[in-house]
Design an enzyme around this catalytic site. Structure first.
Site, PDB file in Angstrom:
ATOM      1  N   LYS A 165       1.924  -2.444   7.271  1.00 37.44           N
ATOM      2  CA  LYS A 165       2.420  -2.439   5.903  1.00 37.44           C
ATOM      3  C   LYS A 165       3.918  -2.133   5.852  1.00 37.44           C
ATOM      4  O   LYS A 165       4.637  -2.645   4.975  1.00 37.44           O
ATOM      5  CB  LYS A 165       1.628  -1.447   5.060  1.00 37.44           C
ATOM      6  CG  LYS A 165       0.190  -1.877   4.790  1.00 37.44           C
ATOM      7  CD  LYS A 165       0.138  -3.189   4.013  1.00 37.44           C
ATOM      8  CE  LYS A 165      -1.264  -3.579   3.609  1.00 37.44           C
ATOM      9  NZ  LYS A 165      -1.304  -4.832   2.819  1.00 37.44           N
ATOM     10  N   THR A 205     -12.167  -0.214  -3.616  1.00 38.21           N
ATOM     11  CA  THR A 205     -12.520  -1.483  -2.981  1.00 38.21           C
ATOM     12  C   THR A 205     -13.407  -1.205  -1.779  1.00 38.21           C
ATOM     13  O   THR A 205     -13.610  -0.050  -1.379  1.00 38.21           O
ATOM     14  CB  THR A 205     -11.259  -2.217  -2.503  1.00 38.21           C
ATOM     15  OG1 THR A 205     -10.598  -1.399  -1.525  1.00 38.21           O
ATOM     16  CG2 THR A 205     -10.306  -2.490  -3.661  1.00 38.21           C
ATOM     17  N   SER A 232       0.861  -1.185   0.000  1.00 37.64           N
ATOM     18  CA  SER A 232       0.000   0.000   0.000  1.00 37.64           C
ATOM     19  C   SER A 232       0.893   1.229   0.000  1.00 37.64           C
ATOM     20  O   SER A 232       2.067   1.162   0.412  1.00 37.64           O
ATOM     21  CB  SER A 232      -0.879  -0.001   1.261  1.00 37.64           C
ATOM     22  OG  SER A 232      -1.495   1.256   1.461  1.00 37.64           O
ATOM     23  N   TYR A 273      -2.653   0.097  10.542  1.00 34.48           N
ATOM     24  CA  TYR A 273      -2.550  -0.397   9.174  1.00 34.48           C
ATOM     25  C   TYR A 273      -1.212  -0.006   8.554  1.00 34.48           C
ATOM     26  O   TYR A 273      -0.520  -0.836   7.964  1.00 34.48           O
ATOM     27  CB  TYR A 273      -3.705   0.156   8.341  1.00 34.48           C
ATOM     28  CG  TYR A 273      -3.696  -0.277   6.893  1.00 34.48           C
ATOM     29  CD1 TYR A 273      -4.114  -1.555   6.537  1.00 34.48           C
ATOM     30  CD2 TYR A 273      -3.297   0.592   5.884  1.00 34.48           C
ATOM     31  CE1 TYR A 273      -4.123  -1.957   5.200  1.00 34.48           C
ATOM     32  CE2 TYR A 273      -3.298   0.212   4.551  1.00 34.48           C
ATOM     33  CZ  TYR A 273      -3.713  -1.071   4.220  1.00 34.48           C
ATOM     34  OH  TYR A 273      -3.701  -1.462   2.896  1.00 34.48           O
TER      35      TYR A 273
END
Length: 241
Positions: A162, A191, A145, A158
């Site tokens: 990553k 998404t 990402s 998050y």
């Protein structure tokens, strides 16, 4: 965990089953994962891994692929799935979870859940499949990402996961020179995860402002077509708008 109708995949079996290389894709039931599966279907025998869902079953039926019921937070399930695969040409780590929140808005469970899937699950599956990947001189692709290159506001755990996944990919590349290892860093992509993030930000979700999952999938397919004398370590792709 018993996997019905799934035999041991090996180079010896390929003349009977398919002449195409085999690719295992995690998080294949929707979004980027299902788009990658569609992009690779013409050239690969597909093993589509994900939590049991109508989406995973539908994608598998549509592409004539084998569905592997896999919760990456379940170590026993990971080992069971890996035991069915004796040789693997491509492993695409796409599965991931996101719990939006700034540091003070999170609790330790948010961090544990996020790291269990995004980091520990990917590590466990890679380790379990390493013998199969070595036999095939395989290619491991990590769907990371933009948050794995620069911390995103409101995405504390998050982003941290990553960054950790990026480090694992780099370590794998250094320690397993027989494998090719590529990290793909998509920008914001249309998404369900993106929809949730936009809602957290208080905005209005407009898919046209983001990358299409099919665009990310095309990048992955292109990476896998790299001739043997090339080795793509990283790809960064961002929305053009």
């Amino acid at each position: 965990m018993r996997l019905p109708a799934l035999s041991r995949w090996s180079a010896r079996d390929r003349p009977k089953l398919a002449v195409m290389p085999t690719a295992l894709i995690t998080g294949a039931g929707r979004g980027i994962g299902s788009a990658i599966a569609a992009a690779l279907a013409p050239t690969h025998t597909l093993l589509l891994a994900g939590r049991p869902s109508p989406g995973l079953d539908a994608v598998s039926r549509r592409l004539g692929a084998t569905a592997l019921r896999l919760d990456l937070a379940d170590a026993a399930a990971t080992q069971a799935v890996a035991a069915t695969v004796s040789e693997l040409d491509v492993l695409v780590h796409n599965a991931g979870v996101s719990r939006p929140g700034r540091v003070a808005e999170t609790d330790i469970n948010d961090w544990r859940v996020t790291f269990d899937v995004n980091v520990f699950g990917a590590v466990a599956l890679t380790l379990a499949l390493l013998p199969a990947l070595r036999r095939a001189h395989g290619h491991v692709v990590f769907i990371n990402s933009g948050s794995g290159r620069r911390v995103s506001p409101g995405m504390a755990c998050y982003s941290a996961s990553k960054f950790a996944l990026r480090a694992f990919a780099d370590a794998l590349r250094d320690d397993e020179p027989a494998l090719r290892v590529t990290t793909v860093y998509p920008g914001r992509t249309a998404t369900d995860m993106q929809r949730e993030l936009v809602a957290y930000e208080g905005g209005e979700y407009e898919p046209g402002k983001f990358l299409r999952p099919e665009t990310v999938a095309a990048v992955v397919a292109g990476v896998l077509k790299t001739p043997p004398d090339g080795d793509i370590h990283e790809v960064v792709v961002r929305p053009a708008v």
